[in-house]
Design a protein around this motif. Structure first.
Motif, PDB file in Angstrom:
ATOM      1  N   GLN A   1      -7.627  56.285  -6.363  1.00 27.89           N
ATOM      2  CA  GLN A   1      -7.029  54.948  -6.394  1.00 27.89           C
ATOM      3  C   GLN A   1      -8.091  53.942  -5.977  1.00 27.89           C
ATOM      4  N   LEU A   2      -8.515  53.141  -6.920  1.00 26.81           N
ATOM      5  CA  LEU A   2      -9.528  52.130  -6.617  1.00 26.81           C
ATOM      6  C   LEU A   2      -8.830  50.814  -6.293  1.00 26.81           C
ATOM      7  N   GLN A   3      -9.146  50.268  -5.120  1.00 27.80           N
ATOM      8  CA  GLN A   3      -8.584  48.963  -4.749  1.00 27.80           C
ATOM      9  C   GLN A   3      -9.518  47.909  -5.322  1.00 27.80           C
ATOM     10  N   ARG A   4      -9.290  47.559  -6.579  1.00 30.07           N
ATOM     11  CA  ARG A   4     -10.258  46.690  -7.245  1.00 30.07           C
ATOM     12  C   ARG A   4     -10.119  45.235  -6.834  1.00 30.07           C
ATOM     13  N   GLU A   5     -11.258  44.605  -6.614  1.00 33.00           N
ATOM     14  CA  GLU A   5     -11.316  43.179  -6.306  1.00 33.00           C
ATOM     15  C   GLU A   5     -12.708  42.721  -6.723  1.00 33.00           C
TER      16      GLU A   5
ATOM     17  N   ASP B   1     -13.954  48.694  -6.151  1.00 34.18           N
ATOM     18  CA  ASP B   1     -13.453  49.024  -4.823  1.00 34.18           C
ATOM     19  C   ASP B   1     -14.606  48.850  -3.832  1.00 34.18           C
ATOM     20  N   ARG B   2     -14.475  47.874  -2.937  1.00 35.12           N
ATOM     21  CA  ARG B   2     -15.556  47.505  -2.037  1.00 35.12           C
ATOM     22  C   ARG B   2     -16.072  48.706  -1.237  1.00 35.12           C
ATOM     23  N   THR B   3     -15.128  49.423  -0.603  1.00 33.09           N
ATOM     24  CA  THR B   3     -15.542  50.547   0.243  1.00 33.09           C
ATOM     25  C   THR B   3     -16.276  51.612  -0.563  1.00 33.09           C
ATOM     26  N   ARG B   4     -15.741  51.901  -1.746  1.00 32.81           N
ATOM     27  CA  ARG B   4     -16.362  52.929  -2.577  1.00 32.81           C
ATOM     28  C   ARG B   4     -17.748  52.513  -3.029  1.00 32.81           C
TER      29      ARG B   4
ATOM     30  N   HIS C   1     -15.553  53.851 -11.992  1.00 35.59           N
ATOM     31  CA  HIS C   1     -15.573  52.396 -12.187  1.00 35.59           C
ATOM     32  C   HIS C   1     -15.945  52.034 -13.625  1.00 35.59           C
TER      33      HIS C   1
END
Lengths: 223, 422
Positions: B263-267, B315-318, B400
């Motif tokens: 699950q990518l928290q895209r921003e 995803d920033r963290t990824r 990504h």
């Protein structure tokens, strides 16, 4: 300080309860959900440690029920699930912090103490001292034995974190998340490197060593 | 079908009506003729006219004259006239005489009867054709749906996802649905296979550290009782179990990213932020090792200073993990006094993150395996690490929608290039 531990796995419950008792807590224990809810309703606790997966009644519903009844004690959620969604769900249910299994007891203790501290709202100190080591949070100056110690920003953050937890062992994971706000494990141990640099500056020139490595667990600053 | 039936009924009705009208017109015309004859020369002339006509005309008519209430003359044989099948027309003259002309409806009825029979046959054929055709059409339309239903049932019953529904090749909506259904099965099968594969891999990969963990504990127990030795062994066990945990988490991350389940928290994420955080994390390590770490922005593939910063939906963290792992890898292989350069930029199609080192480069033999899980090049180096960093980089970048590549720069070291869609 009274703590309630609701955990069905007997060996995890045992090491948490024993550890909390050694840290000076009076601990009550429940091994399933209904019993946990009953205990929390009967007694006032300073903090509760609640597992999510429990027989009879799951941890999140216990927390929801307690919050519905107006019980405000801080709750640390224990869970084997590490996804962001699970974390969010736990906090939405009314938990105050979330710790993923497996965990280092040192981290659990630090989080529990932070929750209790936050709940009792002890006044923030402006200086931290351990022996002759002094850290001024306002001027951001550090001295040992009256002699100034020149620290770089990350070293300062690490020392501040260790001094706030003086006498308690902090794990590498805890340092990583507090000093860099990183929540994954870098391949190289950047914490080792930073700790040894800090040690060079605050301990090496002095006879009495303050920063100790507890092998396999983490680091501790103590007199 | 109802339409055709209505047309049949209407045709019959119109035919019947027009036949009746034609008969009535004939009767009216004859009545006019006969009345004129009667008025001209009385009953005799009328009788003559009728007789002549009756001989000539193929159709017999019924004619009678009633003089003032008394039936006087019937100018046609009264036999064989069925009053029920008689169409009549009459006129009363000024002197009270009634002239009546009649015509049998028998011929008309017979014609209509034949017509009815013909129409009935037509109607029956229509009904039969319509019903059969309808049934056939429904059958052929339902056939692909039945096939689909059967395939689904089969899959549910057996739990095997390798069944496929054959395409009819008509290119219609049902064919499209079937193709989509097959595509969905492909996807599910792929996911299940990937999950099974990663489960196999994880359980395999965990055996080694668990064996080490167990070995350490066992050796401590087998040896002489000595608190210090025990402490050492226990500390080893804790460290090893931490490594197992990190490994498990990383393997799960790789598997999730590879199977598309991550699950990518895209921003919108600026690569410069990502790199700043990652270099910050490794600053102390680089300093301690005596390796210079340099960040350069605005490095496009063609135009160096075209875009100062690259922003991607990610995803920033990824992405921080990707940058951190690449820097980690570069620092590991760069000797003291060397240099690690991180470049950020963009060309027309992608945001670019490039990490160069001044290490020995990657031996040609290891090049194809560099991104494999648990592959650690040149183990004699004794560098710590799980051999999962680059695999995670590849998996996350590909999750990504990007690519990662590596090459050796002659005389310098390795260059890793990550390209991410904006």
């Amino acid at each position: 300080m009274r703590a309630l531990v609701v955990e069905d796995d007997s060996s995890i419950a045992e090491f948490v309860v024993r550890g909390l008792r050694e840290a000076g807590f009076a601990v009550d224990q429940a091994t399933e959900g209904e019993e946990g809810l009953a205990a929390a309703s009967r007694q006032t606790y300073d903090v509760a440690i609640v597992d999510v997966m429990l027989p009879k009644r799951d941890g999140l519903s216990i927390i929801e029920e307690l919050r519905r009844r107006g019980v405000t004690m801080p709750v640390l959620i224990l869970s084997a699930r590490r996804s962001v969604d699970d974390r969010v769900r736990g906090l939405q249910a009314g938990g105050d912090d979330y710790l993923t299994k497996p965990f280092a007891f040192a981290e659990l203790l630090a989080r529990v103490q932070a929750l209790v501290r936050r709940a009792t709202r002890a006044p923030e100190p402006t200086t931290l001292t351990v022996e002759d080591l002094l850290l001024d949070l306002l001027s951001r100056r550090v001295t040992r034995g009256g002699k100034p110690v020149d620290l770089r920003p990350r070293e300062f953050s690490l020392l501040e974190y260790l001094m706030r937890n003086a006498g308690r062992v902090v794990s590498k994971t805890m340092i990583l998340s507090h000093v860099w706000e990183y929540n994954f494990d870098p391949q190289t141990n950047v914490v080792d490197v930073l700790v040894s640099r800090l040690r060079e500056k605050i301990d090496r020139p002095f006879d009495k060593k303050l920063l100790h490595t507890v092998r396999g667990v983490g680091y501790v600053l103590r007199a | 079908m109802i339409g055709s039936l209505a047309i049949v009924l209407l045709t019959y009705y119109l035919t019947a009506v027009s036949l009746t009208q034609r008969d009535r017109q004939i009767l009216q015309a004859k009545l006019g003729d006969y009345t004129a004859a009667y008025l001209r020369g009385g009953i005799n002339v009328l009788a003559n006219t009728v007789r002549i006509e009756q001989r000539a005309a193929p159709e017999r008519l019924f004619v009678r004259v009633i003089d003032r209430g008394v039936e006087a003359v019937v100018l046609s044989d009264s036999d064989g006239w069925d009053p029920a099948r008689l169409e009549t027309a009459s006129v009363r003259l000024a002197d009270g005489t009634l002239v009546q002309v009649g015509k049998s409806t028998e011929a008309r009825e017979a014609l209509l009867a034949r017509f009815r029979a013909a129409l009935g046959l037509v109607t029956l054929s229509i009904v039969v054709i319509a019903l059969t055709g309808g049934w056939l059409v429904t059958q052929s339309a339902l056939f692909p749906i039945r096939r689909l239903t059967q395939a689904v049932r089969q899959i549910i019953r057996t739990g095997r996802t390798n069944a496929r529904v054959p395409l009819a090749g008509t290119g219609d909506a049902l064919d499209e649905l079937t193709a989509l259904f097959n595509a969905m099965l492909d996807k599910i099968e792929g996911l299940v296979a990937a999950m099974r594969q990663s489960l196999d891999n994880v359980s395999h990969d965990l055996r080694t550290p668990l064996t080490r963990l167990r070995g350490t504990a066992e050796m401590a127990l087998a040896g002489p009782s000595d608190v210090e030795r025990y402490r050492e062994a226990l500390a080893d066990c804790v460290e090893e179990s931490d490594r197992v945990l990190v490994m498990l988490n990383t393997l799960m991350d790789i598997s999730e990213a590879e199977s598309g389940a991550m699950q990518l928290q895209r921003e919108p994420v600026a690569l410069s932020d990502v790199v700043a955080r990652a270099t910050d994390l490794y600053r102390e390590v680089a300093d301690a090792k005596g390796v210079a770490m340099v960040v350069r922005t605005g490095t496009g593939a063609q135009d160096a200073a075209s875009q100062p910063d690259a922003v991607v939906m990610g995803d920033r963290t990824r992405l921080e993990q990707v940058a951190a792992n690449l820097i980690d890898n570069a620092l590991k292989y760069t000797p003291p006094g060397g240099r690690v350069e991180v470049e950020i930029g963009a060309d027309g199609q992608a945001a670019i993150l490039r990490v160069r080192d001044t290490g020995p480069g990657i031996p040609a033999a290891e090049m194809p395996r560099i991104f494999d899980r648990l592959f650690r090049g040149d183990t004699s180096r004794a560098e710590r690490g799980l051999g999962l960093g680059l695999s995670l980089v590849k998996a996350v970048v590909e999750a990504h929608g990007g690519t990662v590549g590596v090459e050796n720069e002659p005389g310098r070291g390795a260059v890793f290039t990550v390209r991410l869609p904006p």
